[in-house]
Design a protein around this motif. Structure first.
Motif, short mmCIF file in Angstrom:
data_model
loop_
_atom_site.label_atom_id
_atom_site.label_comp_id
_atom_site.label_asym_id
_atom_site.label_seq_id
_atom_site.Cartn_x
_atom_site.Cartn_y
_atom_site.Cartn_z
N TYR A 1 2.24 10.12 -3.23
CA TYR A 1 2.52 11.29 -2.39
C TYR A 1 3.90 11.25 -1.74
CZ TYR A 1 -2.37 12.42 -3.01
OH TYR A 1 -3.59 12.74 -3.56
N GLY A 2 4.67 10.20 -1.96
CA GLY A 2 6.03 10.17 -1.47
C GLY A 2 6.14 9.79 -0.01
N ALA A 3 7.25 10.21 0.61
CA ALA A 3 7.60 9.80 1.97
C ALA A 3 7.36 10.95 2.94
CB ALA A 3 9.07 9.38 2.03
N HIS A 4 6.72 10.62 4.09
CA HIS A 4 6.40 11.64 5.09
C HIS A 4 6.59 11.08 6.49
CE1 HIS A 4 4.79 14.27 2.00
NE2 HIS A 4 4.17 13.22 1.51
N PRO A 5 7.22 11.85 7.38
CA PRO A 5 7.37 11.41 8.77
C PRO A 5 6.08 11.58 9.55
CG PRO A 5 8.36 13.57 8.49
CD PRO A 5 7.90 13.13 7.13
N ILE A 6 5.92 10.74 10.56
CA ILE A 6 4.76 10.84 11.44
C ILE A 6 5.19 10.38 12.82
CG2 ILE A 6 3.93 8.56 10.67
CD1 ILE A 6 1.06 9.68 11.16
N PHE A 7 4.81 11.12 13.85
CA PHE A 7 5.27 10.80 15.20
C PHE A 7 4.33 11.41 16.23
CE2 PHE A 7 7.85 14.06 13.13
CZ PHE A 7 7.56 15.19 13.89
N GLY A 8 4.60 11.11 17.49
CA GLY A 8 3.88 11.73 18.59
C GLY A 8 2.41 11.35 18.65
N ALA A 9 1.60 12.28 19.14
CA ALA A 9 0.18 12.03 19.37
C ALA A 9 -0.56 11.75 18.06
CB ALA A 9 -0.45 13.23 20.08
N ILE A 10 -0.15 12.41 16.98
CA ILE A 10 -0.82 12.18 15.70
C ILE A 10 -0.57 10.75 15.21
CG2 ILE A 10 -0.78 12.82 13.25
CD1 ILE A 10 -0.57 15.72 14.11
N ARG A 11 0.64 10.27 15.36
CA ARG A 11 0.92 8.88 14.95
C ARG A 11 0.13 7.89 15.81
NH1 ARG A 11 5.38 5.01 16.35
NH2 ARG A 11 5.50 3.53 14.61
N ALA B 1 8.07 7.32 12.67
CA ALA B 1 8.21 6.50 11.47
C ALA B 1 8.18 7.41 10.25
CB ALA B 1 7.08 5.47 11.39
N ILE B 2 8.67 6.90 9.14
CA ILE B 2 8.49 7.55 7.84
C ILE B 2 7.79 6.55 6.94
CG2 ILE B 2 9.57 8.55 5.80
CD1 ILE B 2 11.82 9.56 7.53
N TYR B 3 6.64 6.97 6.41
CA TYR B 3 5.86 6.13 5.50
C TYR B 3 5.97 6.67 4.08
CZ TYR B 3 3.53 3.16 8.91
OH TYR B 3 3.26 2.21 9.86
N GLU C 1 16.98 12.65 5.46
CA GLU C 1 18.04 13.64 5.32
C GLU C 1 17.47 15.06 5.30
OE1 GLU C 1 19.86 12.20 1.77
OE2 GLU C 1 21.44 11.14 2.87
N LEU C 2 16.33 15.24 4.63
CA LEU C 2 15.69 16.56 4.61
C LEU C 2 15.22 16.96 6.00
CD1 LEU C 2 13.52 16.41 1.37
CD2 LEU C 2 15.52 17.85 1.77
N ARG C 3 14.71 15.97 6.73
CA ARG C 3 14.21 16.25 8.07
C ARG C 3 15.34 16.64 9.01
NH1 ARG C 3 9.46 17.59 10.64
NH2 ARG C 3 10.07 17.65 12.82
N GLY C 4 16.53 16.14 8.72
CA GLY C 4 17.66 16.44 9.59
C GLY C 4 18.40 15.20 9.96
N ASP C 5 19.20 14.69 9.03
CA ASP C 5 19.98 13.48 9.25
C ASP C 5 21.16 13.80 10.16
OD1 ASP C 5 21.66 11.32 9.06
OD2 ASP C 5 21.73 11.27 6.88
N PRO C 6 21.38 13.04 11.24
CA PRO C 6 22.53 13.30 12.10
C PRO C 6 23.86 13.33 11.35
CG PRO C 6 21.07 11.74 13.15
CD PRO C 6 20.54 11.95 11.76
N GLU C 7 23.97 12.57 10.26
CA GLU C 7 25.22 12.54 9.51
C GLU C 7 25.51 13.89 8.87
OE1 GLU C 7 28.67 11.53 7.49
OE2 GLU C 7 27.70 10.79 9.29
N PRO D 1 -0.17 9.05 5.12
CA PRO D 1 0.07 10.49 5.25
C PRO D 1 0.52 11.08 3.92
CG PRO D 1 1.84 9.26 6.30
CD PRO D 1 0.80 8.25 5.90
N ILE D 2 0.05 12.30 3.63
CA ILE D 2 0.44 12.96 2.38
C ILE D 2 1.17 14.27 2.63
CG2 ILE D 2 -1.42 11.85 1.10
CD1 ILE D 2 -2.92 14.52 1.15
N THR D 3 1.29 14.68 3.89
CA THR D 3 2.11 15.84 4.26
C THR D 3 2.82 15.52 5.57
OG1 THR D 3 0.50 16.97 5.71
CG2 THR D 3 0.36 17.41 3.32
N GLU D 4 3.79 16.33 5.90
CA GLU D 4 4.34 16.34 7.24
C GLU D 4 3.38 17.13 8.14
OE1 GLU D 4 8.68 17.41 9.29
OE2 GLU D 4 8.39 17.46 7.12
N GLU D 5 3.46 16.95 9.45
CA GLU D 5 2.61 17.75 10.32
C GLU D 5 3.05 19.21 10.27
OE1 GLU D 5 4.43 17.69 14.78
OE2 GLU D 5 3.25 15.93 14.24
#
Length: 262
Positions: free
Chosen positions: A186-196, A179-181, A138-144, A212-216
């Motif tokens: 350290y909580g939940a963090h998204p990871i995608f693209g070349a870094i994932r 994905a979100i891990y 939701e913080l990242r931007g939930d479509p809802e 992961p402990i931060t977002e990119e």
């Protein structure tokens, strides 16, 4: 001119279906159109749920579930099937607490439950988000929440319900483009693209990098970096990805709970 009797008759609302009573019957008529609505005819009497917390009635095209804490809400179609795979009202989602509704982009249908939210699209199926992963999405931007472009460009819609990591130390959901891990420190963090992709080649959360402990984030405007329990992954469009592990002999990292894992 209409007679008084005719006027009085016209003012009386349609009789509720006598086969469905109580709060479930009210919702059936008011919210779902009764026997001519989206649910169709009732197929069962009111049945107490196995956990004793509520009741339900089965219909041709779904069910209405009721509990004192959530009220009466219908569950149908693929959302109902996905909810069933997670254990119905006795599973981790609990009872429904809303009806289904489209996201603002009209690209998905969502429904809220006591323990999370179920998403469905024709291409991804029905999958649940819960807890810290749902909050991060939701913080990242939930479509809802009207931030469709941000969410759909970054992660898209879920392609799995929550999965426990093989090492038992965390959990994750997969999405169309990432994905979100989550892990407890350290909580939940998204990871995608070349870094994932690079993180996967390094062994995912079981490798030297850990979770992961931060977002990119952007570094000095020309590189992207994401931090992990055991180091960093850097990405530059011209050079690809590079892994830096935390140095073994620098005590400043251990003060923050970071450490070389390999």
């Amino acid at each position: 001119m209409l007679s008084v009797a005719a006027l009085l008759t016209a003012a009386v609302p349609a009789q509720a279906d006598p086969r469905v009573g109580g709060d479930i019957g009210v919702a059936y008529e008011r919210d779902y159109g009764g026997a001519r609505g989206v649910l169709g005819e009732p197929l069962t009497p009111e049945i107490r749920t196995p956990n004793g917390r509520g009741a339900y009635v089965g219909f041709q095209h779904g069910s209405i579930y009721w509990s004192p804490w959530t009220g009466a809400h219908a569950v149908r179609g693929e959302l109902r099937n996905g909810w069933g795979r997670l254990g119905w009202e006795g599973g981790r989602l609990g009872f429904p607490k809303s009806s289904e509704r489209p996201t603002d982009s009209r690209r998905a249908v969502v429904q809220d439950f006591e323990g999370g939210r179920m998403y469905w699209t024709p291409s991804t199926g029905a999958h649940a988000l819960q807890g810290a992963i749902l909050e991060r999405y939701e913080l990242r931007g939930d479509p809802e929440n009207g931030r469709d472009i941000i969410a759909e460009q970054a992660l898209g819609f879920p392609t799995s319900s929550e999965i426990r990591t093989p090492n038992g130390k965390g959990a994750y959901n997969t999405f169309q483009w990432g994905a979100i891990y989550w892990e407890p420190q350290y909580g939940a963090h998204p990871i995608f693209g070349a870094i994932r992709s690079r993180w996967g080649r390094e062994g995912w959360e079981n490798g030297c990098l850990g979770f992961p402990i931060t977002e990119e984030y952007s570094y000095e405007g020309y590189s992207t970096v994401q931090e992990f329990q055991g180091g960093w992954i850097w990405f530059h469009p011209s050079y690809g990805t590079e892994v830096d592990l935390y140095p073994r002999n620098d005590p400043s990292y251990s003060r923050y709970g970071l450490y070389p894992r390999c």
